[in-house]
Design a protein around this motif. Sequence first.
Motif, PDB file in Angstrom:
ATOM      1  N   GLN A 273      -1.312   5.195  -5.645  1.00  0.00           N
ATOM      2  CA  GLN A 273      -2.751   5.045  -5.793  1.00  0.00           C
ATOM      3  C   GLN A 273      -3.150   4.513  -7.168  1.00  0.00           C
ATOM      4  N   PHE A 274      -2.209   4.518  -8.123  1.00  0.00           N
ATOM      5  CA  PHE A 274      -2.488   3.969  -9.452  1.00  0.00           C
ATOM      6  C   PHE A 274      -1.954   2.541  -9.612  1.00  0.00           C
ATOM      7  N   GLN A 275      -1.392   1.972  -8.533  1.00  0.00           N
ATOM      8  CA  GLN A 275      -0.942   0.583  -8.586  1.00  0.00           C
ATOM      9  C   GLN A 275      -2.159  -0.332  -8.792  1.00  0.00           C
ATOM     10  N   GLY A 276      -2.120  -1.153  -9.820  1.00  0.00           N
ATOM     11  CA  GLY A 276      -3.243  -2.007 -10.161  1.00  0.00           C
ATOM     12  C   GLY A 276      -4.371  -1.279 -10.862  1.00  0.00           C
ATOM     13  N   ILE A 277      -4.228   0.025 -11.066  1.00  0.00           N
ATOM     14  CA  ILE A 277      -5.235   0.834 -11.756  1.00  0.00           C
ATOM     15  C   ILE A 277      -4.743   1.202 -13.149  1.00  0.00           C
ATOM     16  N   ILE A 278      -3.515   1.673 -13.254  1.00  0.00           N
ATOM     17  CA  ILE A 278      -2.857   1.779 -14.569  1.00  0.00           C
ATOM     18  C   ILE A 278      -1.867   0.624 -14.632  1.00  0.00           C
ATOM     19  N   GLN A 458     -11.996   0.869  -9.062  1.00  0.00           N
ATOM     20  CA  GLN A 458     -12.429  -0.258  -9.868  1.00  0.00           C
ATOM     21  C   GLN A 458     -11.372  -1.360  -9.897  1.00  0.00           C
ATOM     22  N   ALA A 459     -11.825  -2.573 -10.090  1.00  0.00           N
ATOM     23  CA  ALA A 459     -10.910  -3.715 -10.185  1.00  0.00           C
ATOM     24  C   ALA A 459     -10.468  -3.905 -11.634  1.00  0.00           C
ATOM     25  N   PHE A 460      -9.193  -4.152 -11.823  1.00  0.00           N
ATOM     26  CA  PHE A 460      -8.660  -4.364 -13.165  1.00  0.00           C
ATOM     27  C   PHE A 460      -9.010  -5.770 -13.652  1.00  0.00           C
TER      28      PHE A 460
END
Length: 471
Positions: A273-278, A458-460
Amino acid sequence: MEQNASRPVTLPRDNPTQSYWQDPPADIADLRTTPNLLESADVVIIGSGITGASIAWNLLQTPSGNDPPRRIVMLEARQACSGATGRNGGHTKAASYRTFLHHAKEHGTDEAVKIAKLELANIRALHAFAREHVIDCDSHPCQTVDVVYDAAQWAEDQRAVQAMRDAMPGDPASEYVLHSADEVRDQFYCGKGGDEGIAGGVSYEAGSMSSYRLVIGVLKLSLERGLNLQANTPVLNLEKTTNGWRLETERGAITAGKVILATNGYTAHLLEQFQGIIVPLRGHVTAQRPGQNMPAKGLPVTYSFIHGDSYDYMIPRPPGSRFEGDIVIGGGLHDLSDGAASEYGTTDDAGFNGVIAENLRECLPLYFGDNWGEDHPDGRIRRAWTGIMGYSPDGCPFVGAVPGAENLWIAASFQGHGMVLCWMCAKALTAMLDGRDNDEFKAWFPDAFRVKEDRLKQAFRGALHMQGTES
């Protein structure tokens, strides 16, 4: 950048570059407190950098009443403190004015004030802890200067400093000195024969230290209090069980009532769930010998060289330290044609970006001009290395319980700013875990740092506000 930021996050590499601070490795670098992995623990901490170490320290303080000591195991994929903490420049520098207006706009002025106060408190707490526990880590509180090369940025910086003074009058976190371009050249050895396009400068409280040796010291104190450290034990998978979590490693499995991820840029390898988020970002650092015209007693302050939204950061090694007078400088992103997009998503701290490496090799004579002089006879570069940081879509760390995952906690994504965030965020996470998330706690800990569902959607868009401080 979007494509790179979405690259699947891997485990830490097996053959990383060796940082200046890790030569030689600490005597506990490969420690396994017990030859075999324990079958179970009350708490498992994944990661042994400044976040994991400070969480362990806080959890291992003498329990109140009749509570038994916690059984705490720390799992580290490589050597102890082998990640970003052991690879940074050792800069304890907040530059809170660089983010204050952004935080005030996004979260309100009160929240921006909390963040600025937390950052200064974090810096002071690190140096105080090193003094109190006599940790030999070259702790050196000092002043710093930001040298600004863009007129529009300089105008914005002055506006931000005034906004902080208005919002928190008399508070140490809002104490800045503004310098004209001539004052920067005269007082801080910049320009004159090199890059003279200076617009102004800002000086304020900061410091430097070997964060590697600090964390090794914290780990040793924690080991004395019962921490079980398992180096070279990467976690391959996390699985929820009836009573907690099962962690699979190359050496077998361990179950835990609670799991804490102090995994920063590597977090998404375990939590999809943190892929592309962190998002990982590879940072570059060098240690360089000073030029022959540089002050014989070394530079008295640390530096950041601000180029719009990007920067280089520089730390002179303090008197009495190993390689006294050396200059540790990192950054080098500002001349990349893709705006650093190529460095997002990579976990390769075994290699370098050639353009960044060249930028760092060549920048010091430009910044110091005639004050640099001829290179040292042994050459300019003593050591170069890379490390993996973690960035979030909104520029804030994630601290707290992972939504939808009972007894799973996280403190990660410190925006290359860990030396002024991690210590206090670890204190906060420990308070949350122990049920001390009360009004007193909320008075000092920013709500913007908490893990919330909307933040995970949110989008990175890249590092929103490079802070001129990358520790």
